[in-house]
Every structure is written in C-alpha cells, then in structure tokens.
Design a protein around this motif. Structure first.
Motif, short mmCIF file in Angstrom:
data_model
loop_
_atom_site.label_atom_id
_atom_site.label_comp_id
_atom_site.label_asym_id
_atom_site.label_seq_id
_atom_site.Cartn_x
_atom_site.Cartn_y
_atom_site.Cartn_z
N GLU A 125 27.56 -18.76 51.46
CA GLU A 125 27.77 -19.53 50.23
C GLU A 125 29.05 -19.08 49.54
N ILE A 126 29.28 -17.77 49.52
CA ILE A 126 30.49 -17.25 48.88
C ILE A 126 31.73 -17.63 49.68
N GLU A 127 31.68 -17.45 50.99
CA GLU A 127 32.84 -17.74 51.83
C GLU A 127 33.20 -19.22 51.84
N ALA A 128 32.22 -20.07 51.60
CA ALA A 128 32.48 -21.51 51.56
C ALA A 128 33.20 -21.93 50.28
N ASP A 129 33.27 -21.07 49.29
CA ASP A 129 33.88 -21.41 48.00
C ASP A 129 34.63 -20.21 47.44
N LEU A 130 35.62 -19.72 48.19
CA LEU A 130 36.36 -18.53 47.77
C LEU A 130 37.21 -18.77 46.53
N ALA A 131 37.50 -20.04 46.24
CA ALA A 131 38.30 -20.35 45.05
C ALA A 131 37.52 -20.12 43.76
N HIS A 151 33.24 -6.21 45.31
CA HIS A 151 34.61 -6.61 45.00
C HIS A 151 35.53 -6.42 46.21
N ALA A 152 35.43 -5.27 46.87
CA ALA A 152 36.28 -5.01 48.03
C ALA A 152 36.00 -6.00 49.15
N TRP A 153 34.73 -6.32 49.35
CA TRP A 153 34.38 -7.32 50.38
C TRP A 153 34.99 -8.67 50.05
N LEU A 154 34.90 -9.08 48.79
CA LEU A 154 35.43 -10.38 48.38
C LEU A 154 36.95 -10.44 48.54
N VAL A 155 37.63 -9.38 48.17
CA VAL A 155 39.08 -9.35 48.32
C VAL A 155 39.47 -9.47 49.79
N GLU A 156 38.75 -8.78 50.68
CA GLU A 156 39.06 -8.85 52.11
C GLU A 156 38.87 -10.27 52.64
N ARG A 157 37.80 -10.94 52.20
CA ARG A 157 37.57 -12.30 52.66
C ARG A 157 38.65 -13.24 52.12
N ARG A 158 39.05 -13.05 50.89
CA ARG A 158 40.10 -13.90 50.31
C ARG A 158 41.43 -13.68 51.03
N LEU A 159 41.75 -12.43 51.33
CA LEU A 159 42.98 -12.15 52.05
C LEU A 159 42.93 -12.72 53.47
N GLY A 160 41.76 -12.62 54.10
CA GLY A 160 41.62 -13.18 55.45
C GLY A 160 41.83 -14.68 55.46
N ARG A 161 41.25 -15.36 54.47
CA ARG A 161 41.44 -16.80 54.37
C ARG A 161 42.89 -17.15 54.07
#
Length: 248
Positions: free
Chosen positions: A143-149, A181-191
């Motif tokens: 759910e989070i990865e589908a809406d990183l914005a 927070h660190a997990w979210l930043v990594e996913r945002r950077l990956g995207r």
C-alpha cells in the motif's frame, strides 16, 4: 502446477510481495530470519521454529523483508491422503520444539521413511499455535509503495496496524532491520532511480512523484545516500528515450 513426489528444499524469499496458488500441499518451516505469509486472509510470521501449512488450491501472499531461510516441503495431495497426513493442512501455524526443527533441517525427499516419520510426529505433536500478528507487512508495505508521493507518517502506518506508534516502530525495525523512516527513504530513492533511468521526466517531477518536498530536498537526500547529485547520477546511466511524466 503440481508435483508427482515430495520436494524438499531450503529457499530464500524475496523482499517484495508475491502471490501464488498451486495444486499440491505445502509446509513452510522457518529456519532463519522471517517470512510474512497470508493464507485465506489469515497472517502468520514464519520465523525460526514456526511451521505454516498451505493447502492445495489456497491462494497465498508472501514477503520477506530481510535475509531469510525457510525449509519448504511440497507434498502431492494423493500422497498425503494415502499416508493420512491431510490433517496437517487443516490446522493453524504452530511452533515446533527445537528437536523437530533440527531434524527437519536434515530431511531429504529421497528418504521416504524419515520424511513420513517426521511428518507423523509433527501431526501428533501438541505444539502451541502461533498468534496472528497485528503488524502485517504483506498488506502494509504494498500500500505504501503504491503511493510513495503521499506524505506518509509513521503514526498513519501504526494506526493501520492498531498499534501505538512506538510499538509499531520497534516491531518494524525488528522485522526489516531499518526504522520506518529509513525504509521509506530507501523505497523513494529506489523509485527515483527507476524513473531517472526509464523516463525523461524532470528532476522536480520525479522528486514530487516519489514523495520528496521539492527538487532541492530530493537532491540533498540522494547525494547523502549515493555521493552524486541526481543530475550527475543520471548522466552516468542509460539515458531514457522518450518523454514521459511519472505516475504519482
């Protein structure tokens, strides 16, 4: 997909949600790390010592947020029926005693007597059931990865899991090895890296699509992680061929 004879192997599951359904029974025994599993709407964390059954035809979803090792037994339905092992797949996940786990590590599909003996002992073992976890990453993370914005906050995630924010953060770190927070930043950077490779969208568009406040914020975080600015990194990689704006 079906199997003609028992198949036993140790597998490492990936850090992304996958869905499967097969025509054979399956048992998952946690050896190292953990696998988030959902079968029939019920979740279980397959950590060391936990045995989780998956009946033939049951759709299931799984995710492993960090390094893991899981013993997987693929068992033909007819084979289980003949040996009266069907009850193994009708119950809830259980935590096996260490002696059974150790013996399970050394099982081989070619040693039928040892395999049948072990399964029969597991069936008769009065092992405690494993409770369904509140924090179910197999549902939350997609759910989070589908809406990183989206401007996600940890308390939003905790509320979805019916946990206090501090308890959620502790459990999340224990499962993934990183803070929320660190997990979210990594996913945002990956995207963002994907978008820089695959589109000609501007860095501002990419920054906003990935949940960064603006291009300057994106650049600071990216440089801190990679040692390059986004523009420099983009020049070093394959340039995209068509103009397209990222989905947000």
């Amino acid at each position: 997909m079906s199997v003609a004879r028992p198949v036993i192997e140790t597998r490492a599951y990936p850090d992304r949600v996958l869905t499967d359904r097969h025509a054979f029974h399956q048992l998952l025994l946690g050896l190292e790390g953990g696998v988030e599993l959902e079968v029939g709407g019920r979740g279980v964390r397959v950590e060391p010592g936990v045995l989780a059954p998956i009946g033939a035809g049951d759709e299931h979803h799984y995710l492993a947020p960090r390094d893991n090792a899981t013993l997987v037994l693929d068992l033909p339905v007819a084979w289980c029926e003949t040996l009266r092992l069907e009850a193994l797949f009708e119950g809830r996940p259980r935590r096996l005693p260490a002696t059974l786990v150790t013996r399970g590590r050394h099982l081989g599909a070619t040693d039928a007597p040892a395999l049948v003996g072990w399964l029969s002992e597991v069936l008769c073992e009065a092992a405690p059931f494993v409770h369904e976890p509140r924090l179910r990453l197999v549902r939350l993370l997609p759910e989070i990865e589908a809406d990183l914005a989206r401007p996600w906050r940890v308390r939003d995630w905790a509320a979805r899991c019916h946990l206090a924010e501090a308890a959620f953060a502790r459990q999340f770190r224990a499962l993934t090895g990183r803070s929320p927070h660190a997990w979210l930043v990594e996913r945002r950077l990956g995207r963002a890296r994907e978008l820089m490779r695959e589109s000609t969208a501007s860095l501002t568009e990419i920054a906003l699509a990935c949940g960064f406040a603006d291009a300057a914020h994106f650049s600071r975080v990216f440089r801190a992680r990679h040692g390059f600015s986004p523009r420099q990194w983009r020049r070093l990689h394959c340039r995209p061929v068509s103009r397209s704006s990222p989905a947000r």
